[in-house]
Design an enzyme around this catalytic site. Sequence first.
Site, PDB file in Angstrom:
ATOM      1  N   ARG A 153       0.876  -1.146   0.410  1.00 51.22           N
ATOM      2  CA  ARG A 153      -0.028   0.244   0.125  1.00 51.22           C
ATOM      3  C   ARG A 153       0.733   1.003   0.081  1.00 51.22           C
ATOM      4  O   ARG A 153       1.943   1.175   0.757  1.00 51.22           O
ATOM      5  CB  ARG A 153      -0.853  -0.382   1.461  1.00 51.22           C
ATOM      6  CG  ARG A 153      -1.603   1.244   1.271  1.00 51.22           C
ATOM      7  CD  ARG A 153      -2.596   0.731   2.862  1.00 51.22           C
ATOM      8  NE  ARG A 153      -3.735   2.409   2.779  1.00 51.22           N
ATOM      9  CZ  ARG A 153      -3.948   2.335   4.177  1.00 51.22           C
ATOM     10  NH1 ARG A 153      -3.551   1.741   4.923  1.00 51.22           N
ATOM     11  NH2 ARG A 153      -4.543   2.879   4.574  1.00 51.22           N
ATOM     12  N   HIS A 154       0.560   2.079  -0.815  1.00 46.65           N
ATOM     13  CA  HIS A 154       1.319   3.769  -0.481  1.00 46.65           C
ATOM     14  C   HIS A 154       1.129   3.672   0.903  1.00 46.65           C
ATOM     15  O   HIS A 154       0.797   3.176   1.631  1.00 46.65           O
ATOM     16  CB  HIS A 154       0.623   4.328  -1.564  1.00 46.65           C
ATOM     17  CG  HIS A 154      -0.709   4.817  -0.611  1.00 46.65           C
ATOM     18  ND1 HIS A 154      -0.635   5.864   0.325  1.00 46.65           N
ATOM     19  CD2 HIS A 154      -2.261   4.807  -0.691  1.00 46.65           C
ATOM     20  CE1 HIS A 154      -2.173   6.466   0.873  1.00 46.65           C
ATOM     21  NE2 HIS A 154      -2.474   5.189   0.027  1.00 46.65           N
ATOM     22  N   GLU A 196      -1.064  13.137   4.215  1.00 50.17           N
ATOM     23  CA  GLU A 196      -1.621  14.461   4.259  1.00 50.17           C
ATOM     24  C   GLU A 196      -3.488  13.407   4.548  1.00 50.17           C
ATOM     25  O   GLU A 196      -3.852  13.920   5.822  1.00 50.17           O
ATOM     26  CB  GLU A 196      -1.914  15.232   3.972  1.00 50.17           C
ATOM     27  CG  GLU A 196      -0.179  15.784   2.954  1.00 50.17           C
ATOM     28  CD  GLU A 196       0.579  16.592   4.294  1.00 50.17           C
ATOM     29  OE1 GLU A 196       0.157  16.408   5.368  1.00 50.17           O
ATOM     30  OE2 GLU A 196       1.715  17.311   4.224  1.00 50.17           O
ATOM     31  N   GLU A 202      -7.821   3.849  -6.322  1.00 50.37           N
ATOM     32  CA  GLU A 202      -8.608   3.423  -4.892  1.00 50.37           C
ATOM     33  C   GLU A 202      -9.844   4.022  -5.028  1.00 50.37           C
ATOM     34  O   GLU A 202     -10.884   4.728  -5.681  1.00 50.37           O
ATOM     35  CB  GLU A 202      -8.227   4.640  -3.752  1.00 50.37           C
ATOM     36  CG  GLU A 202      -9.259   4.283  -2.131  1.00 50.37           C
ATOM     37  CD  GLU A 202      -8.432   3.174  -1.591  1.00 50.37           C
ATOM     38  OE1 GLU A 202      -8.681   2.368  -2.610  1.00 50.37           O
ATOM     39  OE2 GLU A 202      -8.037   2.850  -0.605  1.00 50.37           O
TER      40      GLU A 202
HETATM   41  O1  F6P Z   1      -8.333   6.285   4.269  1.00 40.69           O
HETATM   42  C1  F6P Z   1      -7.923   5.711   3.321  1.00 40.69           C
HETATM   43  C2  F6P Z   1      -8.521   5.384   1.900  1.00 40.69           C
HETATM   44  O2  F6P Z   1      -7.549   4.382   0.653  1.00 40.69           O
HETATM   45  C3  F6P Z   1      -9.738   5.630   1.072  1.00 40.69           C
HETATM   46  O3  F6P Z   1      -9.433   6.612   0.193  1.00 40.69           O
HETATM   47  C4  F6P Z   1     -10.090   5.228   1.249  1.00 40.69           C
HETATM   48  O4  F6P Z   1     -11.761   5.707   1.011  1.00 40.69           O
HETATM   49  C5  F6P Z   1     -10.315   4.200   2.031  1.00 40.69           C
HETATM   50  O5  F6P Z   1      -9.460   4.101   2.467  1.00 40.69           O
HETATM   51  C6  F6P Z   1     -10.854   2.634   1.705  1.00 40.69           C
HETATM   52  O6  F6P Z   1     -11.485   2.066   3.240  1.00 40.69           O
HETATM   53  P1  F6P Z   1     -12.486   1.253   4.009  1.00 40.69           P
HETATM   54  O7  F6P Z   1     -13.116   0.735   2.472  1.00 40.69           O
HETATM   55  O8  F6P Z   1     -12.335   1.292   4.990  1.00 40.69           O
HETATM   56  O9  F6P Z   1     -13.321   3.235   4.073  1.00 40.69           O
END
Ligand code: F6P
Length: 402
Positions: free
Chosen positions: A215-216, A220, A288
Site C-alpha cells: 500500500r502507498h 496528509e 482507490e
Molecule cells: O483511508 C484511506 C483510504 O484509502 C480511502 O481513500 C478509501 O476511501 C478507504 O481507505 C477505503 O477503506 P474503507 O473501505 O475501509 O473506508
Amino acid sequence: MRKLYVIMVGLPARGKSTLAQRIREALEADGRQVAIFNNGDLRRRLLGSMSTRPEFYRPDNAEGRAMREDLCRRNLEQARQWLAQGGDVAILDATNVSAQRRALILEELQDHPALFIECVNEDPLLLDLSIRAKARLPEYASYSEEEAVANFRERLGYYEAMYTPVGDGPEHFWIRVDSMANRILQEQPCETSPMYPAIREVLVCPWVRSLYLVRHGQTEFNLAGRIGGDPPLTAKGREQAQRLARHLRGERLDWLFTSTRRRSHETAAPLLAERPDLRCLALKEFDEIFAGDCEGMSYDDIRATMPQVTMQRNADKYGYAYPHGESYAMLQDRVRRGVMRVLFLAKDSPIIIVGHQAINRVVLALFLKHRKEDIPYLNVPQDKLYHLSVTPQRKVFERISY
Ligand code: F6P
C-alpha cells in the site's frame, strides 16, 4: 501412456509462448518429458533479418511462404523425432493461424494425437504494449521504435488475413482460451490423453510467479482521516517508501505497477530511482475506491452530515456504493481486469503493485478466496508487504514487515 503434440495457435503477441512454457513446466512437474519447438527461433537463426521485413509474411509472396513452410516442416520433423526418442509431449510454438497450415501439421504428425490451443486476447492496451515490447527485440535493432511498430503491425495484418479460428479448421481436438482472463472459451477435449486435465488446469489457473503487493505510504489525508482525493505523502510516508526500496534490495523485480494517483507514484519513486531498468506502468484499474460525493471528506464529517451513508455502509460495506461513487462489489471487476493485465504483461517475471487500501483488499481476495463480506475489513497496513506466488504446483502467501 499416450504421447501428445500440443500445437499453439494465435496471432503474434497473444501470449502463446508464455502458455507453452507454463504447460511444459506443469507437465514436467508431473514427471513428463516435454520440449518446445518454436518456429520464430528457428526462423531468426536460419534466416536472420531478411525474415523481419513484413513482405516476408505477405500471403501472396510465394517465396516467403515456401520458406515459412520449410521452417515449419523442419520443426515438425524435430518434434516427431523427440517423441520417437522418448519424449512425452512436443509443443509446437508458432502462429499456425491458417487452416492450410494446420492441415499440413495434421498430415505430417499422424503418429500421436494433436491438441490445438488457440490463444485469443483483444485487449487494446495489452496488444499495444506487447507490440511495443516486440519492437524492442534484437531483430528490430536497426529500426527506430516507430518503424519497428509499423513493420510489426503490417506483419500482423498479413496473419489476420489468413486467420481461421480453431474448430473451423481441420483439427479434431482443440481449446480456445482467453489468454488474459485465463478462461476457456470453447473446447473439443482430447479425452484420450492423460495429460489433458493438467494442460487445462494451466490454462485456467491464475499464474503468479512472484507478486509483491504494497500500500502507498502515509498521506496528509490519512493523518486527517480523510478519504480519496489525490494527496501527497507525509514525511513519514516518504520514509516508508525509502524503507520499502531498501527492503527489496537484492530481490529481482521486472515490473512495477501503480495507480494513477500521486501517493502511489511517490511510494514507487525510491524503487524506480534505484532500478533504472524496472518497467513501470500506471493503471487506472488500481485507483482507490471512488467515494463519489464523499471524496475528500473525513469519516467523522460523513457521519455528521450524511449519517445515512455511514449507516448503510456499516450495514453492508461490501455492497454499498457511495452516492455517485463505488462499492467494493463494483471494484472487483475493474481490479480483476487490472490484475489480469498485469499478469499478462509481466508474463512470469516478478512484479510489484503499489496500490491502496481498498484495492489491495480486493487483490488479496482474488488470490486468497475470502468471503466477500470479509473483503472490506482485510488488514492492509502501510508498513507491511504481501508476497504471493501461485501456480498449480505452488501456493505461497507471506506478510512481511519492512
Ligand atoms: O483511508 C484511506 C483510504 O484509502 C480511502 O481513500 C478509501 O476511501 C478507504 O481507505 C477505503 O477503506 P474503507 O473501505 O475501509 O473506508
